[in-house]
Scaffold this motif. Structure first.
Motif, PDB file in Angstrom:
ATOM      1  N   ILE A  15       0.873  -1.173   0.000  1.00 31.11           N
ATOM      2  CA  ILE A  15       0.000   0.000   0.000  1.00 31.11           C
ATOM      3  C   ILE A  15       0.907   1.219   0.000  1.00 31.11           C
ATOM      4  O   ILE A  15       1.460   1.593   1.034  1.00 31.11           O
ATOM      5  N   LEU A  29      -7.582   2.537   3.005  1.00 29.46           N
ATOM      6  CA  LEU A  29      -7.002   1.405   2.274  1.00 29.46           C
ATOM      7  C   LEU A  29      -6.277   0.455   3.224  1.00 29.46           C
ATOM      8  O   LEU A  29      -6.438  -0.770   3.146  1.00 29.46           O
ATOM      9  N   THR A  30      -5.465   1.018   4.106  1.00 26.37           N
ATOM     10  CA  THR A  30      -4.692   0.199   5.039  1.00 26.37           C
ATOM     11  C   THR A  30      -5.615  -0.586   5.958  1.00 26.37           C
ATOM     12  O   THR A  30      -5.425  -1.793   6.166  1.00 26.37           O
ATOM     13  N   ASN A  32      -8.773  -1.421   5.399  1.00 29.47           N
ATOM     14  CA  ASN A  32      -9.490  -2.421   4.607  1.00 29.47           C
ATOM     15  C   ASN A  32      -8.631  -3.649   4.351  1.00 29.47           C
ATOM     16  O   ASN A  32      -9.100  -4.782   4.430  1.00 29.47           O
ATOM     17  N   VAL A  72      -0.806  -0.970  -4.545  1.00 33.03           N
ATOM     18  CA  VAL A  72      -1.950  -0.056  -4.544  1.00 33.03           C
ATOM     19  C   VAL A  72      -1.379   1.319  -4.223  1.00 33.03           C
ATOM     20  O   VAL A  72      -0.799   1.515  -3.155  1.00 33.03           O
ATOM     21  N   ALA A  74      -1.717   5.344  -3.625  1.00 33.14           N
ATOM     22  CA  ALA A  74      -2.592   6.436  -3.205  1.00 33.14           C
ATOM     23  C   ALA A  74      -1.724   7.580  -2.701  1.00 33.14           C
ATOM     24  O   ALA A  74      -1.604   7.823  -1.501  1.00 33.14           O
ATOM     25  N   ILE A  98      -5.050   4.551  -7.303  1.00 36.38           N
ATOM     26  CA  ILE A  98      -6.214   5.228  -6.750  1.00 36.38           C
ATOM     27  C   ILE A  98      -6.106   6.740  -6.994  1.00 36.38           C
ATOM     28  O   ILE A  98      -7.106   7.421  -7.211  1.00 36.38           O
ATOM     29  N   GLY A 134     -10.784   1.389  -7.083  1.00 40.33           N
ATOM     30  CA  GLY A 134     -10.023   0.211  -6.687  1.00 40.33           C
ATOM     31  C   GLY A 134     -10.820  -1.044  -6.989  1.00 40.33           C
ATOM     32  O   GLY A 134     -11.689  -1.036  -7.857  1.00 40.33           O
ATOM     33  N   ASN A 143     -10.358  -6.024  -0.128  1.00 37.67           N
ATOM     34  CA  ASN A 143     -10.998  -4.735  -0.370  1.00 37.67           C
ATOM     35  C   ASN A 143      -9.892  -3.707  -0.540  1.00 37.67           C
ATOM     36  O   ASN A 143      -9.373  -3.163   0.420  1.00 37.67           O
ATOM     37  N   ALA A 144      -9.508  -3.477  -1.789  1.00 44.39           N
ATOM     38  CA  ALA A 144      -8.470  -2.496  -2.121  1.00 44.39           C
ATOM     39  C   ALA A 144      -9.158  -1.239  -2.667  1.00 44.39           C
ATOM     40  O   ALA A 144      -8.902  -0.810  -3.785  1.00 44.39           O
ATOM     41  N   THR A 145     -10.091  -0.699  -1.857  1.00 50.01           N
ATOM     42  CA  THR A 145     -10.783   0.541  -2.188  1.00 50.01           C
ATOM     43  C   THR A 145     -10.710   1.460  -0.983  1.00 50.01           C
ATOM     44  O   THR A 145     -10.273   1.057   0.097  1.00 50.01           O
ATOM     45  N   PHE A 146     -11.200   2.674  -1.161  1.00 47.61           N
ATOM     46  CA  PHE A 146     -11.272   3.599  -0.036  1.00 47.61           C
ATOM     47  C   PHE A 146     -12.703   3.676   0.512  1.00 47.61           C
ATOM     48  O   PHE A 146     -13.106   4.658   1.123  1.00 47.61           O
TER      49      PHE A 146
END
Length: 188
Positions: A15, A29-30, A32, A72, A74, A98, A134, A143-146
């Motif tokens: 990340i 992100l972290t 998740n 990932v 960001a 992202i 993501g 879950n690699a989204t915000f």
């Protein structure tokens, strides 16, 4: 043949832009990736902090203990090409960007996105993004989204170029508890 396994079924993730600042994209992100049951190895990368949310953080991808399947990203847009180059040199071929601030912002952002495409080709990387929500892969608790929502596994996959549409479908999926995998915007 193009393989997206390192993006959709990674065994290890970096990340880049991980954060302990509550509410930031890097923080969500972290959380998740470390608290929703993902079984792979997760490595926070933050140039300024030695630890993020109780986990050792690494200054760059060069400091990671292994070549991860997925990065990932960001971080501010202007730094993305350099970090993507570092990922390529390190052998990281699966990437989700992202970060926003690319062609959607005008000529300067378009130039940054063109650099990303050059680097992608140079290292044969697979990229989702930039400026994306993501991905979510419920079967592996990824879950690699915000967005801090967890989905149950199911038999429907959904891919969208629109992060807003993806988020709306995610809301519907969590209300109806039907399993779904969410992604957005593939770079050609």
């Amino acid at each position: 043949m193009l393989s997206l396994d390192k993006i959709f079924s990674p065994k290890s993730i970096a990340i880049i832009g991980a954060s302990d600042e509550e509410g930031s994209v890097g923080y969500i992100l972290t959380k998740n990736l470390t608290e929703m049951g993902y079984g792979g190895r997760v490595y926070p990368v933050n140039i300024h902090k030695p630890e993020i949310l109780g986990q050792k953080a690494y200054k760059t991808v060069d400091d990671l203990p292994e070549i991860v399947d997925l990065a990932v990203i960001a971080i501010p847009a202007r730094a993305v090409p350099d970090v993507l180059e570092q990922c390529g040199k390190a052998g990281i071929t699966g990437v989700i960007i992202i970060s926003a601030g690319f062609k959607e912002t005008g000529p300067e952002g378009r130039a940054l996105e063109e650099k990303i495409l050059e680097i992608k080709k140079k290292y044969d990387q697979r990229i989702i993004g930039p400026n994306c929500l993501g991905i979510i892969h419920p079967d592996i608790n990824l879950n690699a989204t915000f967005i801090g929502k967890k989905l149950e596994p199911g038999s429907i996959a959904f891919i969208s170029q629109s992060g807003a549409l993806g988020a709306a479908i995610l809301d519907l999926a969590t209300m109806r508890t039907s399993g779904l995998a969410i992604s957005c915007r593939l770079v050609p």
